[in-house]
Design an enzyme around this catalytic site. Structure first.
Site, PDB file in Angstrom:
ATOM      1  N   ASP A 150     -12.183   8.053   9.547  1.00  0.00           N
ATOM      2  CA  ASP A 150     -11.891   7.827   8.130  1.00  0.00           C
ATOM      3  C   ASP A 150     -12.624   6.573   7.676  1.00  0.00           C
ATOM      4  O   ASP A 150     -12.106   5.462   7.764  1.00  0.00           O
ATOM      5  CB  ASP A 150     -10.390   7.680   7.897  1.00  0.00           C
ATOM      6  CG  ASP A 150     -10.059   7.695   6.401  1.00  0.00           C
ATOM      7  OD1 ASP A 150     -11.001   7.632   5.583  1.00  0.00           O
ATOM      8  OD2 ASP A 150      -8.863   7.770   6.060  1.00  0.00           O
TER       9      ASP A 150
ATOM     10  N   ALA B  95       0.492   5.654  -0.064  1.00  0.00           N
ATOM     11  CA  ALA B  95      -0.424   6.795   0.008  1.00  0.00           C
ATOM     12  C   ALA B  95       0.378   8.092  -0.019  1.00  0.00           C
ATOM     13  O   ALA B  95       1.552   8.102  -0.410  1.00  0.00           O
ATOM     14  CB  ALA B  95      -1.295   6.690   1.258  1.00  0.00           C
ATOM     15  N   SER B  96      -0.235   9.185   0.437  1.00  0.00           N
ATOM     16  CA  SER B  96       0.368  10.497   0.259  1.00  0.00           C
ATOM     17  C   SER B  96       1.553  10.753   1.168  1.00  0.00           C
ATOM     18  O   SER B  96       2.505  11.419   0.780  1.00  0.00           O
ATOM     19  CB  SER B  96      -0.682  11.576   0.475  1.00  0.00           C
ATOM     20  OG  SER B  96      -1.253  11.436   1.760  1.00  0.00           O
TER      21      SER B  96
ATOM     22  N   ALA C 274       0.856  -1.186   0.000  1.00  0.00           N
ATOM     23  CA  ALA C 274       0.000   0.000   0.000  1.00  0.00           C
ATOM     24  C   ALA C 274       0.887   1.229   0.000  1.00  0.00           C
ATOM     25  O   ALA C 274       1.926   1.252   0.666  1.00  0.00           O
ATOM     26  CB  ALA C 274      -0.927   0.011   1.219  1.00  0.00           C
TER      27      ALA C 274
ATOM     28  N   LYS D 251       4.546   0.564   8.642  1.00  0.00           N
ATOM     29  CA  LYS D 251       4.117   1.799   7.990  1.00  0.00           C
ATOM     30  C   LYS D 251       5.277   2.793   8.077  1.00  0.00           C
ATOM     31  O   LYS D 251       5.746   3.113   9.173  1.00  0.00           O
ATOM     32  CB  LYS D 251       2.875   2.332   8.712  1.00  0.00           C
ATOM     33  CG  LYS D 251       2.169   3.479   8.056  1.00  0.00           C
ATOM     34  CD  LYS D 251       0.870   3.741   8.826  1.00  0.00           C
ATOM     35  CE  LYS D 251       0.137   4.964   8.298  1.00  0.00           C
ATOM     36  NZ  LYS D 251      -1.130   5.173   9.028  1.00  0.00           N
TER      37      LYS D 251
ATOM     38  N   GLN E 137       4.147   4.646   3.063  1.00  0.00           N
ATOM     39  CA  GLN E 137       3.729   3.388   2.463  1.00  0.00           C
ATOM     40  C   GLN E 137       3.908   2.255   3.466  1.00  0.00           C
ATOM     41  O   GLN E 137       4.579   2.411   4.485  1.00  0.00           O
ATOM     42  CB  GLN E 137       4.488   3.118   1.171  1.00  0.00           C
ATOM     43  CG  GLN E 137       5.993   3.037   1.293  1.00  0.00           C
ATOM     44  CD  GLN E 137       6.666   3.122  -0.079  1.00  0.00           C
ATOM     45  OE1 GLN E 137       6.348   3.974  -0.907  1.00  0.00           O
ATOM     46  NE2 GLN E 137       7.613   2.229  -0.328  1.00  0.00           N
ATOM     47  N   VAL E 138       3.282   1.110   3.161  1.00  0.00           N
ATOM     48  CA  VAL E 138       3.210   0.002   4.108  1.00  0.00           C
ATOM     49  C   VAL E 138       3.873  -1.234   3.508  1.00  0.00           C
ATOM     50  O   VAL E 138       3.610  -1.594   2.354  1.00  0.00           O
ATOM     51  CB  VAL E 138       1.745  -0.304   4.481  1.00  0.00           C
ATOM     52  CG1 VAL E 138       1.688  -1.378   5.562  1.00  0.00           C
ATOM     53  CG2 VAL E 138       1.034   0.960   4.949  1.00  0.00           C
TER      54      VAL E 138
END
Length: 432
Positions: free
Chosen positions: A282, A131-132, A129, A150, A135-136
């Site tokens: 979220d 994202a902004s 994964a 993470k 990442q994971v």
């Protein structure tokens, strides 16, 4: 590939260029439409907002890092933007391309103070994964335990405040923010606070531990990852790997199981709001996974909203007023939450119609897949447009509204068919 963390000067110039471009579009639009009629002006304004929205989304998307996160958080507050702009910046929610593993390895080793091979027995260089702001990666501890790590991109937390100011300036230049200056200050202060919290994985670790303890005492089928504090820091977060199926797969399971999952989601949110007075805000479906034993896994606790006892009591009063059909109390409650400008302005018959639509998924045998409340709400919104200036975005309700709306769509994706009257009785305590 665009850099995730450019120099402060380069980032400032990109944002300044975006702001200048937006200002130019606004001025050109005003000059071109000096002699236009009202219909032509509205059409031109709508086109201008579309162009500006795309410009903001493209610029922030290219830059990655903190400023892209600013855009993502702003898109969560889409009620304060024209729909053309909200639609354009919504694409910032999509995943970002990953960062080269060498930089991720350096970040982990710098944060945790040891070579990667000493910290983990295995560490997958390919993220699952991105994202902004980070990442994971999947990894294994020395004892074979599966974990996820993470990792925050280097440098994204360096210039958040200036990034946010530039985005706000760009939005203000065209009058796109549909709220007064005081409310702008409140909302952007909350966006800044959300951004700071998401950039500090130690805060997320605390959130995870609080919510894990809270839910484990009530329902063992609400699963929240365990934090490995010795392998975590401000910019690295190591968690137990909790696997489950995504919402699309869960939507193919039996009606009984889908209803169980829906009830578990609904109850967990209600318990957080009314008892913990903090909620996971979220509701993106990617933050949830599901198991065939009825368990719900909740990920990503970077976004958590705290509620004061006074605000919670206002919500309790509103729920009770809604169940009684007490329009006067609802009007007063919305004023107390700063969600309307004054009482007595929105017609009682429209209040009653909205009340039926909004309560229908809660107190009737409701088929979320059919989604009748949403369809009727769209029709009702058109009838209510002339009174829309009565309502305003409130810092006390925006995140809760977004979270409830998001979970409503999660229940639609799960194709739940149920009656939540008993859960409402269970969750909403009487006024003390």
């Amino acid at each position: 590939m665009a850099k995730h963390a450019s120099s402060p000067g380069r980032r400032f110039m990109k944002l300044a260029g975006m702001t200048a471009s937006i200002a130019g579009k606004a001025v050109s639009n005003s000059i071109r439409n000096l002699n236009a009629d009202e219909e032509q002006k509205n059409a031109a304004k709508s086109q201008m907002f579309q162009d500006i929205g795309l410009k903001i989304a493209d610029t922030l998307g290219e830059m990655k890092g903190a400023v892209m996160k600013v855009g993502q958080i702003a898109s969560q507050y889409k009620d304060i933007f024209p729909p053309e702009v909200a639609k354009a910046i919504a694409k910032l929610q999509r995943q970002a391309p990953p960062m080269p593993f060498e930089q991720i390895q350096q970040q982990v080793e710098r944060e945790l103070g040891r070579p990667l091979k000493e910290l983990f027995a295995e560490f997958d260089p390919q993220p699952f994964a991105a994202a902004s702001i980070g990442q994971v990666h999947q990894a294994r501890l020395a004892d074979g335990t599966a974990v996820v790590v993470k990792v925050q991109y280097p440098g994204v937390d360096e210039a958040c405040e200036s990034d946010l100011k530039q985005v706000r300036l760009a939005l203000r230049l065209t009058g796109m923010l549909k709220i007064d200056r005081k409310l702008q200050d409140q909302l952007f202060a909350e966006i800044q606070e959300s951004l700071n919290a998401e950039l500090n994985y130690q805060i997320e670790a605390q959130n995870l531990q609080v919510f894990r303890t809270f839910h484990s005492q009530i329902d063992p089928h609400i699963i929240i990852p365990q934090v490995y504090t010795e392998l975590s820091s401000r910019r690295v977060l190591t968690l137990s790997q909790e696997l489950g199926e995504n919402i699309e797969t869960a939507s193919t399971w039996s009606q009984e199981l889908r209803n169980t999952l829906g009830r578990r989601l609904f109850r967990a949110l209600g318990q957080e709001i009314f008892y913990l007075k903090r909620f996971h805000c979220d509701p993106h479906p990617g933050n949830f996974a599901f198991r065939e034993d009825g368990s719900v896994i909740i990920y990503d606790f970077g976004g958590v909203k705290d509620l004061s006892p006074q605000i919670v009591q206002h919500y309790i009063d509103l729920v009770h007023a809604a169940r009684r059909g007490d329009i006067t109390s609802i009007d007063e409650g919305l004023l107390a939450l700063k969600s309307i400008t004054e009482t007595g302005k929105f017609p009682e018959e429209l209040y009653s119609a909205w009340l039926e639509v909004l309560m229908r998924p809660l107190v009737t045998d409701y088929d979320f897949a059919e989604n009748s409340a949403h369809h009727d709400g769209v029709i009702l919104a058109k009838k209510s447009l002339s009174y829309w200036d009565v309502f305003k975005p409130s810092p006390d309700t925006l995140m809760l509204n977004r979270t409830i709306s998001g979970h409503y769509w999660n229940l639609i994706h799960l194709k739940v068919k149920d009656n939540y009257s008993d859960l409402l009785e269970e969750l909403v305590p009487t006024k003390t």
